[in-house]
Design a protein around this motif. Structure first.
Motif, PDB file in Angstrom:
ATOM      1  N   GLU A 120      -0.468  -2.337   0.240  1.00 54.42           N
ATOM      2  CA  GLU A 120       0.298  -1.104   0.404  1.00 54.42           C
ATOM      3  C   GLU A 120      -0.444   0.086  -0.207  1.00 54.42           C
ATOM      4  O   GLU A 120      -0.491   1.163   0.376  1.00 54.42           O
ATOM      5  CB  GLU A 120       1.680  -1.247  -0.249  1.00 54.42           C
ATOM      6  N   LEU A 123      -3.357   1.027   2.080  1.00 55.63           N
ATOM      7  CA  LEU A 123      -2.917   1.743   3.276  1.00 55.63           C
ATOM      8  C   LEU A 123      -2.585   3.198   2.957  1.00 55.63           C
ATOM      9  O   LEU A 123      -2.885   4.105   3.745  1.00 55.63           O
ATOM     10  CB  LEU A 123      -1.705   1.045   3.885  1.00 55.63           C
ATOM     11  N   ALA A 124      -1.993   3.427   1.792  1.00 55.96           N
ATOM     12  CA  ALA A 124      -1.681   4.804   1.392  1.00 55.96           C
ATOM     13  C   ALA A 124      -2.956   5.616   1.234  1.00 55.96           C
ATOM     14  O   ALA A 124      -3.026   6.788   1.633  1.00 55.96           O
ATOM     15  CB  ALA A 124      -0.877   4.803   0.091  1.00 55.96           C
ATOM     16  N   LEU A 126      -5.877   4.997   2.758  1.00 58.55           N
ATOM     17  CA  LEU A 126      -6.453   5.199   4.088  1.00 58.55           C
ATOM     18  C   LEU A 126      -5.756   6.351   4.809  1.00 58.55           C
ATOM     19  O   LEU A 126      -6.413   7.171   5.471  1.00 58.55           O
ATOM     20  CB  LEU A 126      -6.344   3.915   4.909  1.00 58.55           C
ATOM     21  N   ARG A 127      -4.454   6.426   4.690  1.00 55.99           N
ATOM     22  CA  ARG A 127      -3.730   7.537   5.323  1.00 55.99           C
ATOM     23  C   ARG A 127      -4.202   8.876   4.768  1.00 55.99           C
ATOM     24  O   ARG A 127      -4.347   9.853   5.508  1.00 55.99           O
ATOM     25  CB  ARG A 127      -2.218   7.366   5.132  1.00 55.99           C
ATOM     26  N   LYS A 128      -4.443   8.924   3.462  1.00 55.28           N
ATOM     27  CA  LYS A 128      -4.909  10.177   2.849  1.00 55.28           C
ATOM     28  C   LYS A 128      -6.318  10.526   3.333  1.00 55.28           C
ATOM     29  O   LYS A 128      -6.619  11.708   3.595  1.00 55.28           O
ATOM     30  CB  LYS A 128      -4.873  10.062   1.333  1.00 55.28           C
ATOM     31  N   ASP A 130      -7.625   9.713   6.229  1.00 58.61           N
ATOM     32  CA  ASP A 130      -7.487  10.171   7.613  1.00 58.61           C
ATOM     33  C   ASP A 130      -6.887  11.581   7.670  1.00 58.61           C
ATOM     34  O   ASP A 130      -7.293  12.407   8.495  1.00 58.61           O
ATOM     35  CB  ASP A 130      -6.610   9.201   8.404  1.00 58.61           C
ATOM     36  N   GLU A 131      -5.942  11.835   6.801  1.00 49.59           N
ATOM     37  CA  GLU A 131      -5.266  13.145   6.770  1.00 49.59           C
ATOM     38  C   GLU A 131      -6.229  14.257   6.375  1.00 49.59           C
ATOM     39  O   GLU A 131      -6.204  15.351   6.948  1.00 49.59           O
ATOM     40  CB  GLU A 131      -4.096  13.081   5.787  1.00 49.59           C
ATOM     41  N   ARG A 361     -11.284   2.021   5.604  1.00 43.56           N
ATOM     42  CA  ARG A 361     -10.773   1.013   6.526  1.00 43.56           C
ATOM     43  C   ARG A 361     -11.283  -0.375   6.152  1.00 43.56           C
ATOM     44  O   ARG A 361     -10.535  -1.358   6.203  1.00 43.56           O
ATOM     45  CB  ARG A 361     -11.177   1.340   7.965  1.00 43.56           C
ATOM     46  N   ALA A 391      -0.717   0.765   9.628  1.00 42.23           N
ATOM     47  CA  ALA A 391      -0.980   1.877   8.713  1.00 42.23           C
ATOM     48  C   ALA A 391      -0.321   3.148   9.226  1.00 42.23           C
ATOM     49  O   ALA A 391      -0.079   4.068   8.476  1.00 42.23           O
ATOM     50  CB  ALA A 391      -2.466   2.100   8.577  1.00 42.23           C
TER      51      ALA A 391
END
Length: 391
Positions: A120, A123-124, A126-128, A130-131, A361, A391
């Protein structure tokens, strides 16, 4: 002229978090950052204890030492000569919070592995990444050895045919006895809150898993694993074995242990396809064995004379006859990250050859692998990796 300075006008200003007194990996990161003269280490937080952090920075000649990473990010943001990039080499539980804070501050990140202490968390992060669109390099350094890069290119161009079998090992001796009971008392590696759910999988299983997927070009789809301590009295995992099913049909196996008396540093892969196989061992990193169907095997050596692929040649540094190893591979990741960072800041596409470094990733897939191995051990059955699409 140095290509980074020629393109960017100066070295990248690097801040470091972690890796202070007593650390093995800290000096490695700092030396790797300086090897190609692409970075200047200008700021650092080298301990969670403010006094020790300031003293360590002064002792290493780092111009601006700070008592906490929060202080460093806050004060560097207000400087015209503030940091561009942060290298994170803390215990595992700090990787995600420090990295996310850096990304939110507009700073590119180079982070030690494993990526996180849970899927978890990974994934948080990775989102950052990508953002923000910022560069994030995860230091699975074995992927940067020239002969590993050569093996990857050979698989890609079909030199061994369809990949069918992948065997991975990482065999170490340093926890062959109950070291945590005496000289390593208090070592954070034996604290699950700081390390994560598995000592052996986080420490070295993550490397073996990444290396197999990196070279073979296939992700692990599901696992059947046993994760345990073979040293009596140990509460942390020191050994793991797993059967692997890969997404494109290959089958594999992995054995990793830190409890093998007399071993050295036995990271290796054997990958076999329909027309041959490739074998590489970290203890002889400049050699790659190419086994061929109905022909003699060929022992390939690292050379800079046009015989290897451009990907391998680009990561090779020294002339023929001079071996390369751990530090040079680490430095290659730092150099590739620098090239990507400078390209992003210049607003131009990154050169494809500069992209082989592991990403957030890759770190997420590593944490998914660890999670699946532990669940398989608990349930005694095959367990699929959680798909990254969630994700």
């Amino acid at each position: 002229m140095n290509p980074i300075i020629e393109t960017f006008g100066r070295r990248l200003r690097l801040g470091v978090v972690g890796g202070g007194p007593g650390s093995f990996i800290g000096p490695v990161h700092r030396a790797a950052a300086r090897l190609d003269d692409a970075y200047e280490i200008v700021a650092g937080v080298l301990s969670s204890d403010p006094g020790r952090a300031l003293a360590a920075a002064a002792g290493l000649g780092i111009p601006r030492g700070y008592g906490s990473w929060q202080d460093m990010l806050g004060q560097e943001a207000g400087r015209e000569d503030g940091i561009d990039v942060v290298a994170v080499m803390t215990p595992n539980d700090r990787h995600v919070p420090v990295s996310i804070a850096c990304l939110e501050a507009g700073l590119d990140v180079i982070c030690d592995k494993p990526l996180a202490t849970s899927l978890e968390e990974a994934l948080a992060l990775l989102r950052k990444v990508d953002e923000t669109g910022l560069v994030f390099c995860l230091t699975h350094n074995y992927s940067a050895h020239p002969m590993v890069r050569e093996a990857r290119e050979m698989v890609r161009r079909g030199a061994i045919g369809e990949v069918r079998q992948i065997q991975l090992e990482y065999v170490q001796p340093q926890r062959a006895t109950l070291v945590e009971a005496d000289r390593r008392k208090g070592d954070w590696h034996f604290d699950p809150a700081r390390l994560g759910p598995s000592l052996v999988l986080g420490d070295i299983g993550s490397h073996a898993h990444h290396l197999g997927s990196y070279v073979a070009g296939q992700e692990v789809r599901e696992v059947m694993a046993e994760v345990l301590a073979v040293v009596p009295g140990r509460s942390s995992h020191d050994t793991a074995r797993a059967l692997l099913r890969y997404a494109d049909g290959a089958r594999g196996g992995m054995w990793v242990t830190q409890a093998a008396p007399g071993a050295e540093h036995g990271l290796s892969f054997r990958i076999f396809g329909s027309e041959g196989g490739l074998e590489w061992r970290h203890e002889q990193p400049n050699h790659l064995l190419h086994r061929r169907l109905d022909d003699h095997p060929v022992l390939m050596t690292r050379r800079i004379d046009g015989l290897l692929s451009p990907a391998a040649t680009r990561s090779a540094r020294t002339e023929i006859g001079h071996p390369e190893g751990y530090l040079e591979a680490f430095a290659t990741l730092y150099r590739e990250a620098a090239e990507a960072i400078v390209a992003r800041r210049a607003g131009r596409p990154v050169e494809p050859a500069a992209l082989p470094f592991p990403s957030a990733r890759d770190g997420v897939m590593g944490m998914a692998f660890i999670e699946a191995c532990l669940e398989s051990d608990r349930r005694g059955c095959w367990v699929p990796l959680r798909p990254l699409a969630r994700a």
